[in-house]
Design a protein around this motif. Structure first.
Motif, PDB file in Angstrom:
ATOM      1  N   ALA A   1      84.259  18.779  57.419  1.00 24.38           N
ATOM      2  CA  ALA A   1      85.676  18.222  57.564  1.00 24.38           C
ATOM      3  C   ALA A   1      86.702  19.549  57.141  1.00 24.38           C
ATOM      4  CB  ALA A   1      86.153  17.015  56.883  1.00 24.38           C
ATOM      5  N   VAL A   2      86.585  19.958  55.705  1.00 31.26           N
ATOM      6  CA  VAL A   2      87.100  21.031  55.407  1.00 31.26           C
ATOM      7  C   VAL A   2      86.975  22.314  55.937  1.00 31.26           C
ATOM      8  CG1 VAL A   2      87.978  22.088  53.030  1.00 31.26           C
ATOM      9  CG2 VAL A   2      87.882  19.719  53.022  1.00 31.26           C
ATOM     10  N   ALA A   3      85.859  22.620  56.205  1.00 37.09           N
ATOM     11  CA  ALA A   3      85.445  23.959  56.946  1.00 37.09           C
ATOM     12  C   ALA A   3      86.454  23.949  58.056  1.00 37.09           C
ATOM     13  CB  ALA A   3      83.877  23.821  57.354  1.00 37.09           C
ATOM     14  N   ASN A   4      86.507  22.656  59.090  1.00 35.76           N
ATOM     15  CA  ASN A   4      87.234  22.762  60.121  1.00 35.76           C
ATOM     16  C   ASN A   4      88.790  23.212  60.147  1.00 35.76           C
ATOM     17  OD1 ASN A   4      85.803  21.575  62.923  1.00 35.76           O
ATOM     18  ND2 ASN A   4      84.853  20.334  61.004  1.00 35.76           N
ATOM     19  N   GLY A   5      89.098  22.717  58.935  1.00 40.39           N
ATOM     20  CA  GLY A   5      90.694  22.992  58.461  1.00 40.39           C
ATOM     21  C   GLY A   5      90.534  24.553  58.472  1.00 40.39           C
ATOM     22  N   ARG A   6      89.641  25.165  57.458  1.00 38.92           N
ATOM     23  CA  ARG A   6      89.753  26.622  57.286  1.00 38.92           C
ATOM     24  C   ARG A   6      89.635  27.330  58.437  1.00 38.92           C
ATOM     25  NH1 ARG A   6      90.015  27.948  52.296  1.00 38.92           N
ATOM     26  NH2 ARG A   6      89.625  26.557  50.716  1.00 38.92           N
ATOM     27  N   ILE A   7      88.776  26.854  59.594  1.00 32.12           N
ATOM     28  CA  ILE A   7      88.904  27.624  60.729  1.00 32.12           C
ATOM     29  C   ILE A   7      89.921  27.567  61.430  1.00 32.12           C
ATOM     30  CG2 ILE A   7      87.651  27.763  62.836  1.00 32.12           C
ATOM     31  CD1 ILE A   7      85.022  27.392  61.489  1.00 32.12           C
ATOM     32  N   ALA A   8      90.685  26.394  61.367  1.00 35.29           N
ATOM     33  CA  ALA A   8      91.990  25.991  62.254  1.00 35.29           C
ATOM     34  C   ALA A   8      93.024  27.079  61.627  1.00 35.29           C
ATOM     35  CB  ALA A   8      92.325  24.785  61.903  1.00 35.29           C
ATOM     36  N   LEU A   9      93.108  27.416  60.073  1.00 29.94           N
ATOM     37  CA  LEU A   9      94.018  28.377  59.755  1.00 29.94           C
ATOM     38  C   LEU A   9      93.637  29.747  60.198  1.00 29.94           C
ATOM     39  CD1 LEU A   9      93.751  27.143  55.967  1.00 29.94           C
ATOM     40  CD2 LEU A   9      95.792  27.088  57.417  1.00 29.94           C
ATOM     41  N   VAL A  10      92.502  30.177  60.464  1.00 33.72           N
ATOM     42  CA  VAL A  10      92.301  31.410  61.008  1.00 33.72           C
ATOM     43  C   VAL A  10      92.824  31.451  62.531  1.00 33.72           C
ATOM     44  CG1 VAL A  10      90.410  33.043  61.473  1.00 33.72           C
ATOM     45  CG2 VAL A  10      90.191  31.914  59.570  1.00 33.72           C
ATOM     46  N   TYR A  11      92.734  30.555  63.275  1.00 34.06           N
ATOM     47  CA  TYR A  11      93.065  30.576  64.470  1.00 34.06           C
ATOM     48  C   TYR A  11      94.507  30.467  64.664  1.00 34.06           C
ATOM     49  CZ  TYR A  11      88.873  29.506  67.159  1.00 34.06           C
ATOM     50  OH  TYR A  11      87.630  29.559  67.855  1.00 34.06           O
ATOM     51  N   GLU A  12      95.374  30.041  63.679  1.00 35.60           N
ATOM     52  CA  GLU A  12      96.610  29.988  63.447  1.00 35.60           C
ATOM     53  C   GLU A  12      97.242  31.313  63.440  1.00 35.60           C
ATOM     54  OE1 GLU A  12      98.241  26.948  60.851  1.00 35.60           O
ATOM     55  OE2 GLU A  12      98.414  25.460  62.541  1.00 35.60           O
TER      56      GLU A  12
ATOM     57  N   ALA B   1      98.321  30.510  73.670  1.00 37.21           N
ATOM     58  CA  ALA B   1      98.188  29.024  74.065  1.00 37.21           C
ATOM     59  C   ALA B   1      96.591  28.615  73.782  1.00 37.21           C
ATOM     60  CB  ALA B   1      98.575  28.659  75.384  1.00 37.21           C
ATOM     61  N   VAL B   2      95.905  29.389  74.134  1.00 37.70           N
ATOM     62  CA  VAL B   2      94.445  29.304  74.140  1.00 37.70           C
ATOM     63  C   VAL B   2      94.044  29.081  72.486  1.00 37.70           C
ATOM     64  CG1 VAL B   2      91.962  30.036  74.361  1.00 37.70           C
ATOM     65  CG2 VAL B   2      93.470  30.060  76.089  1.00 37.70           C
ATOM     66  N   LEU B   3      94.592  29.805  71.957  1.00 37.17           N
ATOM     67  CA  LEU B   3      94.161  29.728  70.216  1.00 37.17           C
ATOM     68  C   LEU B   3      94.983  28.621  69.679  1.00 37.17           C
ATOM     69  CD1 LEU B   3      94.562  33.679  69.823  1.00 37.17           C
ATOM     70  CD2 LEU B   3      92.541  32.340  69.895  1.00 37.17           C
ATOM     71  N   TRP B   4      96.069  28.513  70.030  1.00 37.70           N
ATOM     72  CA  TRP B   4      96.843  27.241  69.632  1.00 37.70           C
ATOM     73  C   TRP B   4      96.098  25.903  69.774  1.00 37.70           C
ATOM     74  CZ3 TRP B   4      99.720  28.144  65.611  1.00 37.70           C
ATOM     75  CH2 TRP B   4     100.793  29.348  65.819  1.00 37.70           C
ATOM     76  N   GLU B   5      95.615  25.831  71.023  1.00 36.88           N
ATOM     77  CA  GLU B   5      94.410  24.956  71.432  1.00 36.88           C
ATOM     78  C   GLU B   5      93.436  24.711  70.692  1.00 36.88           C
ATOM     79  OE1 GLU B   5      92.344  23.672  75.408  1.00 36.88           O
ATOM     80  OE2 GLU B   5      94.406  24.178  75.658  1.00 36.88           O
ATOM     81  N   ARG B   6      92.647  25.751  70.369  1.00 37.69           N
ATOM     82  CA  ARG B   6      91.551  25.825  69.593  1.00 37.69           C
ATOM     83  C   ARG B   6      91.680  25.270  67.877  1.00 37.69           C
ATOM     84  NH1 ARG B   6      88.551  31.049  71.876  1.00 37.69           N
ATOM     85  NH2 ARG B   6      87.932  29.992  74.031  1.00 37.69           N
ATOM     86  N   ALA B   7      93.103  25.780  67.428  1.00 35.80           N
ATOM     87  CA  ALA B   7      93.414  25.453  66.356  1.00 35.80           C
ATOM     88  C   ALA B   7      93.731  24.070  66.163  1.00 35.80           C
ATOM     89  CB  ALA B   7      94.627  26.107  65.822  1.00 35.80           C
ATOM     90  N   ASN B   8      94.230  23.495  66.905  1.00 33.70           N
ATOM     91  CA  ASN B   8      94.520  21.952  67.240  1.00 33.70           C
ATOM     92  C   ASN B   8      93.491  21.174  67.128  1.00 33.70           C
ATOM     93  OD1 ASN B   8      95.256  19.490  69.031  1.00 33.70           O
ATOM     94  ND2 ASN B   8      96.925  19.820  67.942  1.00 33.70           N
ATOM     95  N   GLY B   9      92.371  21.686  67.819  1.00 34.96           N
ATOM     96  CA  GLY B   9      91.057  20.926  67.987  1.00 34.96           C
ATOM     97  C   GLY B   9      90.242  20.761  66.500  1.00 34.96           C
TER      98      GLY B   9
END
Length: 181
Positions: free
Chosen positions: A99-110, A137-145
């Motif tokens: 779960a936390v790893a997903n958050g770390r990847i979201a931070l990179v996409y942002e 927009a594609v990157l914001w969408e991936r970060a959101n996921g």
């Protein structure tokens, strides 16, 4: 008589679990940490590699020169690809780490999406050779996921993940707002 009273209290106490959990949302004025601390002990070598890769990617800033963006973007893309490869390993491990790893990847996409947004403002004309224009927009969408997966995983993980859950929910809200027309 005393034994019956104890049984009644135990049964009454057990009924608490049938109540829905109370969600505590932060006040908009409360600042959440950009990256909460890791809430688990020894998450393993794969997570430590992912953490180093994502931290390094986020700490690498773009110079501000449009002609240097491609090199920066290539490095960030490699960091994302390495992180996603590590996620395959983490998916089979502990749920809280995943779960936390997903958050770390979201931070990179942002980080990448914000930089592309900043860079696009500097481009005077829509040069067709710049394939990154309009890709935010594609990157914001991936970060959101990734934020959504982080929030869900943290919500079922336990109270020690509360800081990450709040951060991930805030990240999901922020990235969703970037996607709104």
């Amino acid at each position: 008589m005393t034994r019956a009273l104890v049984v009644v209290f135990l049964l009454a106490g057990c009924q608490r679990s049938t109540e829905p959990p109370v969600t505590i949302a932060p006040d908009p004025g409360v600042l959440l940490p950009d990256v909460p601390s890791d809430p688990f002990g020894a998450p393993g070598k794969a997570y430590e590699r992912l953490r180093k890769i994502t931290d390094d990617a986020r700490s690498t800033s773009w110079s501000g020169q449009v002609d240097e963006l491609a090199v920066w973007l290539e490095g960030e893309t490699e960091a994302v690809e390495k992180s996603l490869a590590i996620m395959k390993t983490l998916r089979l491990g502990a749920g809280d780490v995943y779960a936390v790893a997903n958050g770390r990847i979201a931070l990179v996409y942002e980080h990448i999406a914000s930089t592309l947004t900043e860079a696009e403002v500097l481009v005077k004309d829509n040069d067709p050779d710049l394939d990154w224009i309009g890709q935010q927009a594609v990157l914001w969408e991936r970060a959101n996921g990734f934020w959504a997966r982080c929030a869900h995983g943290c919500s079922v993980g336990g109270p020690y993940l509360d800081a990450w859950e709040l951060r991930c929910r805030a990240g999901a809200d922020e990235t969703a707002a970037k996607l709104a027309p």
